[in-house]
Design an enzyme around this catalytic site. Sequence first.
Site, PDB file in Angstrom:
ATOM      1  CB  CYS A 195      -0.969   0.000   1.176  1.00 35.58           C
ATOM      2  SG  CYS A 195      -0.241  -0.345   2.779  1.00 35.58           S
ATOM      3  CB  CYS A 233       0.404  -6.867   6.653  1.00 39.03           C
ATOM      4  SG  CYS A 233      -0.548  -5.967   5.395  1.00 39.03           S
ATOM      5  CD  GLN A 267     -15.086  -7.969  -5.584  1.00 39.41           C
ATOM      6  OE1 GLN A 267     -14.058  -7.344  -5.308  1.00 39.41           O
ATOM      7  NE2 GLN A 267     -15.621  -7.954  -6.799  1.00 39.41           N
ATOM      8  CB  CYS A 294     -11.149  -3.746 -10.752  1.00 35.24           C
ATOM      9  SG  CYS A 294     -10.730  -4.729 -12.213  1.00 35.24           S
TER      10      CYS A 294
END
Length: 447
Positions: free
Chosen positions: A87, A166, A279, A403
């Site tokens: 991220c 994480c 998902q 997406c």
Amino acid sequence: MARHRSPRIDKTPFEAEILDLSHDGRGVARREGKAVFVAGALPGERVMAEQTAKNRHFDEARTLEVLAASPQRVVPRCLHFGSCGGCVLQHLDESRQIEAKQQVLLDNLERIGHVAPASVLPPLTDASWGYRRKGRFSVRRVDKKDKTLVGFREQDPRFVADLSECHTVIPEIGLRIAALAQLVDGLQARAHIPQIEFIAGDAADGFSGIALVVRHLQPLGDADLAALAAFAQARDWAVFLQPGGLESVHALWPQAPKLAFALPQWKIELLFRPLDFIQVNAGLNQKMIARTFELLEPQPQDRVLDLFCGLGNFTLPLARLAGEVVGVEGEAGLVARARENAAHNGLHNVQFHAADLTQDQRGTPWMRQGFDKLLLDPPRSGAIDVLKQLPLKQFDRIVYVSCHPGSLARDAAYLVNEQGYALRSAGVMDMFPHTAHVESIALFERG
């Protein structure tokens, strides 16, 4: 033969004013008239940066020091931020993250699609930490460090990030990465395990719902098998082995774990296998389904076509609302499990078909059936191939879940500028908080 040489990188630190945020979460500056993408920098900031790559039309750099910080800068929660590539937006206030993603969507629609929505939907958000229930850890034994690394790739994807935790992964897994690395490091086959995938459904009957899939390039000995099974048993996890392709995946412990998650609003339970696509964000997924149905407005008399349907994440709850639903998916294994899920949930008004939607499907029976509404949830490449085959005049309403905002914008241009649809609304959904990934949804109506 002359060898191609990469442009020489100048490592001299330089000062930069950050003007904007790129689609991948980097700050954008200009240096001697050339765009520079600066990792770790935010709009409005002044930073000291170092060049990391040089290209013909732009350069890349990383932040060395923030000289003047943006008021939207926050302290990253993760100690691995800046090295791990999992991220890239943890240093940006969460409310600003979703605003930035919304701007990426609108910019793509305007720049690529030359369209604009009549209204912008309020962003959909859910838990921003501990949300990720599916993913893949890379594994690498590093002899120089005398340890095995388990984690996501670094920002330089050649390397595996040395993670101890994480905070975007569900905590049952995210806070046990160090234990997982220690487990693998103790295996005799540690140098022959390139990846471990994780997936989590709902807990039930003493089973946590969490499963690992261990990819191994050579057969595992009895001691390694026992160590993996013991690790899973101690945590009520399941562990699967993958010695080859998808068809080689098999359970080590327990023998037949039940992997499933519920969509309680529609009284649906979806069964899945450990490498199936689901998902990643369970809470956001339920909100996404609800918004999709608000836009699609399925009626008891409607026949709805759901393309790229996967396991039936939309198809099965939609069958509770519409008269009949037809789901089409390219992966035959997912279609087989979608049919099993229809039977599991007692649904008899739904059909599933396996078809490569990038190829000509105009002769197939499902394509010739009449429909009222269309739901699309394509991969990053978008849906342009199948849109050009469909008799679109039959659809009063199209809902497109995307997406990738670039492919959505391209497909929106086709629907609006060539097929006469109106883009009534569009908005973003934060499926992957703290990453630059943009999930979005759009409603098209026949003009």
